[in-house]
Design a protein around this motif. Structure first.
Motif, PDB file in Angstrom:
ATOM      1  N   HIS A   2      -3.857  12.443   1.414  1.00 54.98           N
ATOM      2  CA  HIS A   2      -4.776  11.939   2.445  1.00 54.98           C
ATOM      3  C   HIS A   2      -5.540  10.689   1.980  1.00 54.98           C
ATOM      4  O   HIS A   2      -5.754   9.759   2.761  1.00 54.98           O
ATOM      5  CB  HIS A   2      -5.765  13.057   2.801  1.00 54.98           C
ATOM      6  N   LEU A  32      -5.079   2.919   5.879  1.00 54.19           N
ATOM      7  CA  LEU A  32      -5.810   2.647   7.133  1.00 54.19           C
ATOM      8  C   LEU A  32      -6.826   1.522   6.931  1.00 54.19           C
ATOM      9  O   LEU A  32      -6.951   0.611   7.755  1.00 54.19           O
ATOM     10  CB  LEU A  32      -6.528   3.914   7.618  1.00 54.19           C
ATOM     11  N   ARG A  82      10.389   1.278  16.657  1.00 52.45           N
ATOM     12  CA  ARG A  82       9.156   0.943  15.905  1.00 52.45           C
ATOM     13  C   ARG A  82       9.238  -0.471  15.316  1.00 52.45           C
ATOM     14  O   ARG A  82      10.205  -1.168  15.520  1.00 52.45           O
ATOM     15  CB  ARG A  82       8.848   1.978  14.825  1.00 52.45           C
TER      16      ARG A  82
HETATM   17  N1  LIG Z   1      -5.383   9.720   5.770  1.00 53.80           N
HETATM   18  C1  LIG Z   1      -5.718   9.870   7.026  1.00 53.80           C
HETATM   19  N2  LIG Z   1      -4.852  10.346   7.909  1.00 53.80           N
HETATM   20  C2  LIG Z   1      -5.191  10.466   9.196  1.00 53.80           C
HETATM   21  C3  LIG Z   1      -6.470  10.107   9.618  1.00 53.80           C
HETATM   22  N3  LIG Z   1      -6.521  10.330  10.967  1.00 53.80           N
HETATM   23  C4  LIG Z   1      -5.326  10.807  11.342  1.00 53.80           C
HETATM   24  N4  LIG Z   1      -4.519  10.883  10.273  1.00 53.80           N
HETATM   25  C5  LIG Z   1      -3.153  11.328  10.214  1.00 53.80           C
HETATM   26  O1  LIG Z   1      -2.299  10.432  10.911  1.00 53.80           O
HETATM   27  C6  LIG Z   1      -1.081  11.129  11.173  1.00 53.80           C
HETATM   28  C7  LIG Z   1      -0.569  10.734  12.529  1.00 53.80           C
HETATM   29  O2  LIG Z   1       0.684  11.281  12.658  1.00 53.80           O
HETATM   30  P1  LIG Z   1       1.571  11.189  13.923  1.00 53.80           P
HETATM   31  O3  LIG Z   1       0.656  11.239  15.152  1.00 53.80           O
HETATM   32  O4  LIG Z   1       2.638  12.175  13.866  1.00 53.80           O
HETATM   33  O5  LIG Z   1       2.129   9.762  13.916  1.00 53.80           O
HETATM   34  P2  LIG Z   1       3.044   9.015  12.875  1.00 53.80           P
HETATM   35  O6  LIG Z   1       3.383   9.838  11.749  1.00 53.80           O
HETATM   36  O7  LIG Z   1       2.344   7.729  12.555  1.00 53.80           O
HETATM   37  O8  LIG Z   1       4.296   8.730  13.694  1.00 53.80           O
HETATM   38  P3  LIG Z   1       4.506   7.641  14.821  1.00 53.80           P
HETATM   39  O9  LIG Z   1       3.161   7.236  15.363  1.00 53.80           O
HETATM   40  O10 LIG Z   1       5.314   8.288  15.863  1.00 53.80           O
HETATM   41  O11 LIG Z   1       5.192   6.504  14.190  1.00 53.80           O
HETATM   42  C8  LIG Z   1      -1.392  12.615  11.048  1.00 53.80           C
HETATM   43  O12 LIG Z   1      -0.803  13.108   9.891  1.00 53.80           O
HETATM   44  C9  LIG Z   1      -2.917  12.652  10.871  1.00 53.80           C
HETATM   45  O13 LIG Z   1      -3.316  13.717  10.047  1.00 53.80           O
HETATM   46  C10 LIG Z   1      -7.400   9.625   8.670  1.00 53.80           C
HETATM   47  O14 LIG Z   1      -8.545   9.288   8.957  1.00 53.80           O
HETATM   48  N5  LIG Z   1      -6.977   9.517   7.399  1.00 53.80           N
END
Ligand SMILES: Nc1nc2c(ncn2[C@@H]2O[C@H](COP(=O)(O)OP(=O)(O)OP(=O)(O)O)[C@@H](O)[C@H]2O)c(=O)[nH]1
Length: 423
Positions: A312, A319, A415
């Motif tokens: 994470h 991000l 993508r």
């Molecule tokens: N490290 C981190 N992860 C986050 C945060 N907010 C959301 N996430 C993660 O972002 C991820 C989003 O995953 P998905 O919605 O499946 O999207 P993706 O993996 O980017 O896939 P696509 O959007 O379809 O390309 C999830 O694993 C969330 O836990 C954050 O503040 N920090």
């Protein structure tokens, strides 16, 4: 026309006997002849010196005063003082305290060699003076205790009173300040504005002001103050009260609260609520000015993999860095906000979709070629974008949905690309 040096004569029906008048006045009047013998004395003196009326024998006024003074237990000094004035034939005032009464002897020499004494009871007057001094001291203590700048200016804009706060926070002594002109004390940058304000206050206005200092080293960075006029009974301004508070801490606190309310804690970009507010405002503006407006929804591709593979914290770093990369590619007047986990909204005012496309292509390319360094590992990631240009009559929800749909298509089409919304 020349001002007469005498009052007009009394009408005949008012002409009166001087003795009748002296019988009723609230002060003593007595005459002493050149030999020092007491002549006329009015009832006030009779009571004061316990004299008979009429006096059977001639009374030596100096003996009378000495006796009376001894009876009252008074020091002889006042008599010496009065005696000197009488000998030197000078007009003179002497104050005498007996019991709780304060008397004032006014000595008035006469051309004949005698003199007149008028004796006033000035107890109340002195009490009022003492009260005023006492009240003034209390007021001073009060304004010295106030945690702000407090001062009183006269109509020449000179400091008459300045509290201790000036010394504590500006290092200027009260004694240096009192008597000096405010124009010599105001910082150069504020001088003309504040002199203008003060001249308006001299006309009777009450004014409030906020000031910010640009000097980074100044302890006080922002202040809020008021100029309040003081009026006399004719509604003329006689002085100006200035009260000025240090608002530095309050402003910093407000700024902190605003940041908390508007910013995303991780990327420091605008949060969802704020970026949606911005979009609302920009749509109204575009509508008003008939100008172009394009928005883009950006989303990191397979971001979940980053979290899954490196954790994470690595995801957080990506991000944050992604937000920074985007900011470097946009103009200062564009708005960028984080609307969800790895989803961002970019608002570009005065920009049509063709111009916006250039910006988005730059972002996509920069992100694709960027190495996100997490510990010893290089992370590569791409992003997709959905672009939508605002059309008049379109509301915020319709525009947002269009961009969202375009993003969805970009994801579906593999993508790392931009899709422009079609109506
Ligand atoms: N490290 C981190 N992860 C986050 C945060 N907010 C959301 N996430 C993660 O972002 C991820 C989003 O995953 P998905 O919605 O499946 O999207 P993706 O993996 O980017 O896939 P696509 O959007 O379809 O390309 C999830 O694993 C969330 O836990 C954050 O503040 N920090």
């Amino acid at each position: 026309m020349a001002t007469p040096d005498r009052s007009p004569p009394l009408p005949p029906e008012f002409s009166f006997n001087a003795e009748e008048y002296l019988n009723v006045v609230d002060h003593g009047v007595l005459f002493v002849d050149p030999e020092g013998l007491l002549g006329y004395y009015n009832p006030f003196c009779r009571k004061l010196f316990s004299l008979d009326l009429p006096s059977p024998d001639p009374i030596n006024y100096f003996n009378l005063l000495t006796e009376w003074s001894d009876q009252q237990g008074l020091s002889k000094l006042w008599l010496v003082e009065l005696g000197n004035a009488i000998r030197q034939k000078q007009r003179h005032y002497t104050r005498v305290n007996h019991d709780d009464t304060i008397l004032e002897f006014k000595h008035q020499p006469l051309p004949s060699g005698g003199f007149v004494h008028c004796i006033y009871n000035i107890t109340n007057k002195v009490k009022q003076e003492q009260d005023s001094v006492h009240k003034y001291k209390q007021l001073r203590t009060m304004i010295d205790a106030m945690p702000c700048f407090v001062s009183l200016l006269n109509t020449n804009l000179q400091f008459m009173i300045a509290n201790r706060y000036h010394k504590e926070h500006l290092g200027i002594c009260r004694t240096d300040l009192e008597g000096s002109y405010i124009r010599d004390v105001l910082p150069e940058a504020l001088k003309s504005k504040h002199l203008d304000l003060l001249h308006r206050v001299l006309q009777g206005e009450t004014l409030h002001f906020d000031e910010y200092t640009s000097n980074r080293h100044a302890e006080i960075k922002s202040v809020h103050g008021s100029y309040v006029p003081c009026f006399d009974q004719h509604h003329h301004v006689t002085a100006i009260v200035n009260i000025t508070y240090d608002t530095t801490e309050q402003k910093t606190h407000e700024e902190r609260l605003r940041t908390l309310a508007e910013r995303d804690h991780l990327t420091r970009l605008f949060n969802r609520r704020k970026i949606m507010d911005c979009l609302e405002t920009e749509i109204s503006r575009a509508d008003r000015q008939a100008s172009a407006l394009t928005i883009a929804m950006l989303d990191l591709d397979h971001f979940k993999n980053v979290n899954d593979k490196w954790g994470h914290a690595a995801g957080d770093l990506v991000l944050k860095e992604f937000a920074l990369l985007c900011q470097q590619q946009i103009r200062k007047l564009d708005y960028l906000g984080r609307i969800g986990g790895e989803e961002f909204l970019l608002i570009m005012s005065d920009t049509d979709q063709t111009e916006a496309m250039f910006v988005l292509e730059r972002i996509i390319s920069v992100v694709q070629h960027h190495c996100f360094n997490w510990k010893q590992t290089e992370i590569n990631i791409t992003c997709s974008a959905g672009l939508a240009e605002w059309h008049p009559l379109q509301n915020i929800q319709q525009l947002y949905t269009q961009a969202d749909k375009a993003l969805y298509e970009a994801k579906n089409h593999g993508r790392n690309q931009i899709v422009i919304a079609t109506e």
